[in-house]
Write an enzyme that holds these catalytic residues in place. Structure first.
Site, PDB file in Angstrom:
ATOM      1  N   LYS A  76       0.854  -1.189   0.000  1.00 31.15           N
ATOM      2  CA  LYS A  76       0.000   0.000   0.000  1.00 31.15           C
ATOM      3  C   LYS A  76       0.889   1.238   0.000  1.00 31.15           C
ATOM      4  O   LYS A  76       1.904   1.278   0.709  1.00 31.15           O
ATOM      5  CB  LYS A  76      -0.892  -0.026   1.250  1.00 31.15           C
ATOM      6  CG  LYS A  76      -1.915   1.099   1.313  1.00 31.15           C
ATOM      7  CD  LYS A  76      -2.765   0.989   2.577  1.00 31.15           C
ATOM      8  CE  LYS A  76      -3.853   2.046   2.659  1.00 31.15           C
ATOM      9  NZ  LYS A  76      -4.627   1.968   3.914  1.00 31.15           N
ATOM     10  N   SER A 151      -9.690   1.989   2.898  1.00 31.73           N
ATOM     11  CA  SER A 151      -8.841   2.731   2.007  1.00 31.73           C
ATOM     12  C   SER A 151      -7.808   1.912   1.237  1.00 31.73           C
ATOM     13  O   SER A 151      -7.250   2.395   0.258  1.00 31.73           O
ATOM     14  CB  SER A 151      -8.088   3.799   2.819  1.00 31.73           C
ATOM     15  OG  SER A 151      -7.207   3.181   3.753  1.00 31.73           O
ATOM     16  N   SER A 175      -9.730  -0.321   7.186  1.00 36.37           N
ATOM     17  CA  SER A 175      -9.187  -0.236   5.822  1.00 36.37           C
ATOM     18  C   SER A 175      -8.486  -1.466   5.292  1.00 36.37           C
ATOM     19  O   SER A 175      -8.100  -1.499   4.121  1.00 36.37           O
ATOM     20  CB  SER A 175      -8.233   0.940   5.712  1.00 36.37           C
ATOM     21  OG  SER A 175      -8.977   2.115   5.539  1.00 36.37           O
TER      22      SER A 175
HETATM   23  N1  GLN Z   1     -12.976   4.289   6.441  1.00 34.43           N
HETATM   24  C1  GLN Z   1     -12.319   4.759   7.620  1.00 34.43           C
HETATM   25  C2  GLN Z   1     -11.937   6.213   7.450  1.00 34.43           C
HETATM   26  O1  GLN Z   1     -12.263   6.739   6.463  1.00 34.43           O
HETATM   27  C3  GLN Z   1     -11.125   3.902   7.945  1.00 34.43           C
HETATM   28  C4  GLN Z   1      -9.919   4.233   7.182  1.00 34.43           C
HETATM   29  C5  GLN Z   1      -8.757   3.392   7.548  1.00 34.43           C
HETATM   30  O2  GLN Z   1      -8.881   2.359   8.207  1.00 34.43           O
HETATM   31  N2  GLN Z   1      -7.582   3.857   7.150  1.00 34.43           N
HETATM   32  O3  GLN Z   1     -11.349   6.808   8.291  1.00 34.43           O
END
Ligand code: GLN
Length: 495
Positions: A76, A151, A175
């Site tokens: 990532k 994400s 994410s």
């Molecule tokens: N969807 C969550 C956010 O937008 C989690 C994101 C993540 O785990 N990096 O913050």
């Protein structure tokens, strides 16, 4: 063969039926053919990867290989990777080349894994759909009109499309698990502190957790074996004896391999707001777990409904502080024209960050400001504790907590981009795991009426990764959801 899980590729590499160079070449051909449709990769380097593959083949020949030697992987783009652009999906870091590698990147390289490239993601890991990337959205390999989740959607899509057998992600509020669910692959969020955050570009430091994506729970265990470990450069890295996360998986199973395992079913996970197909798939999976010998018990997780607001207060507060470092002086983008220093900061940050990142910085700055700190930030920390205590009480009655990973399967691109609260609600089942720091996995357990994958989440108490992985593995031995591949992708390969 090239699209098989690690547990099948490794013996083929070890017995020289397959070389890492052959495998890496074949996967690069797939990436070249399919990535233009998926936008899963931001950077890739065939030449460099083939160099690593040759080194891995030499190590395999010399007989000092690890179970991951020669296996391709993608990281990532939030993980610092020495000599590679590391953009976090942001214009702010569009041309930033990492001067060193993250701990988990180093560990996987030491194990002999072949780095193929960096994967697309929501900007600074803020999002649930991989649509906030400055470099354009990632598409779901099962249907390119749908999001892959986020994400870490580039990583989940790359594994789902069989472009790589493994990828890394980071999970701050879901994410890893949510994109794993929406893309139909496995994603493990380890206990906070098990994998060092060194070199993970910070979003919310008390929640950020690196972890693996793969086709199977077994492969996740192999990856975690390499990624876990104490690191003095991260003050929250836990110092505990090395553990073989795959050990329970190797024990002989018999007809009831999960006999004695108590599965907790929180009534909060089976109420309104869950798509009927998701509920049915989770129910069917539960039947399998019972056949495997597990028993079930109803538990309750009070305050769970508060986990989304609590998470968005705490995560945004930490993000507003962490992202203050992107000021045009030290890293990345700097506005071309400005009047004075303050103007340079303003223009740099206005140009460098996208709308979602700005929204989080605004929320975070607000909840931390004088007069609102007690009402929002402090209150959120108190409720975070209550949520964690609720889980501890539940774990007195059960070993694992089972439920859906997300309330729905993948949604259409653009469906939630104009309504941030709808987007945030997709995290309802995942954020609590970050607030408590406990581990959880998402594994495929079926498909919805649109043919899109559904994810099952198994959570356990702190450091119970091996128990979670074992339960997931036994389920995968009895079923075959993890073997299903996106149909149009298969067609593409046949051509
Ligand atoms: N969807 C969550 C956010 O937008 C989690 C994101 C993540 O785990 N990096 O913050």
């Amino acid at each position: 063969m090239f699209t098989a899980p690690i547990a099948e590729l490794a013996p083929a590499l070890a017995s020289k039926r397959l070389s890492s160079v052959e495998l890496t070449t074949a996967l690069f051909d797939r990436i070249d053919a399919l990535n233009p449709r998926l936008n899963a990769f931001l950077a890739r380097d065939r030449k460099r990867a083939l160099g690593a593959a040759r080194a891995a083949d030499a190590r395999l020949a010399a007989g000092n290989a690890s179970p991951l030697t020669g296996i391709p992987i993608a990281h990532k783009d939030v993980l610092m990777t020495a000599g590679w652009k590391t953009t976090c999906g942001s214009r702010m870091l569009e041309n930033f080349v990492a001067p060193y590698s993250a701990f988990v990147v180093e560990r996987l390289a030491d194990a002999g894994m072949v780095l193929v490239g960096k994967t697309n993601m929501d900007e600074f890991a803020m999002g649930s759909s991989s649509e906030t990337s400055y470099f354009g959205p990632v598409k779901n390999p099962w249907n390119v009109d749908y999001v892959p989740g986020g994400s870490s959607g580039g990583s989940s899509a790359a594994v789902a499309a069989r472009l790589v057998p493994a990828a890394t992600g980071t999970d701050t509020g879901g994410s890893i698990r949510q994109p794993a669910a929406l893309s139909g692959v496995c994603g493990l969020k380890p206990t906070y502190g098990v994998c060092s955050r060194y070199g993970l570009i910070a979003f919310a430091s008390s929640l950020d957790t690196p972890g693996p994506f793969a086709q199977t729970a077994e492969d996740c265990a192999l990856l975690l074996n390499a990624m876990a470990g104490h690191d003095p450069r991260d003050s929250t890295s836990v110092d505990r004896p090395r553990e073989d996360y795959a050990r329970l998986l190797r024990a002989p199973g018999g007809a009831k391999p999960l006999a004695g395992v108590r599965i907790g079913l929180p009534k909060e996970y089976f109420g309104d707001g869950i798509d009927a197909d998701v509920a049915a798939a989770v129910d069917a999976a539960l039947g399998e777990f019972r056949k495997l010998g597990a028993t079930t018990v109803e538990v309750t997780l009070p305050n769970l409904d508060l986990s989304v607001p609590v998470y968005y207060v705490i995560a945004s507060a930490e993000a507003s502080s962490n992202l203050a470092r992107f000021d045009g002086v030290r890293y990345g983008h700097r506005a071309a024209k400005y009047d004075d220093l303050t103007d340079m900061y303003k223009k740099t940050r206005a140009e460098g960050f996208g709308a979602e990142v700005k929204r989080r910085i605004l929320i975070g700055t607000y909840v931390l400001s004088h007069g609102y700190y007690d009402a929002y930030y402090l209150k959120a920390q108190q409720v975070r504790r209550l949520i964690a205590e609720g889980f501890q009480r539940a774990y007195q009655q059960c070993d694992l907590i089972l439920g859906p990973t997300a309330p729905t399967a993948a949604f259409k691109l653009g469906a939630k981009t104009s309504d941030p609260v709808q987007m945030y609600l997709n995290d309802i089942f995942t954020v609590a795991g970050n607030l408590t720091g406990a581990p959880a996995i998402s594994i495929p357990c079926g498909f919805d009426r649109n043919g899109l994958p559904i994810g099952l989440q198994l959570q356990g108490n702190h450091f119970r990764e091996s128990v979670i992985l074992n339960a997931a593995h036994r389920y995968q031995q009895a079923t075959d959801w993890q073997r299903r591949e996106p149909a149009d992708i298969a067609l593409e390969t046949a051509r």
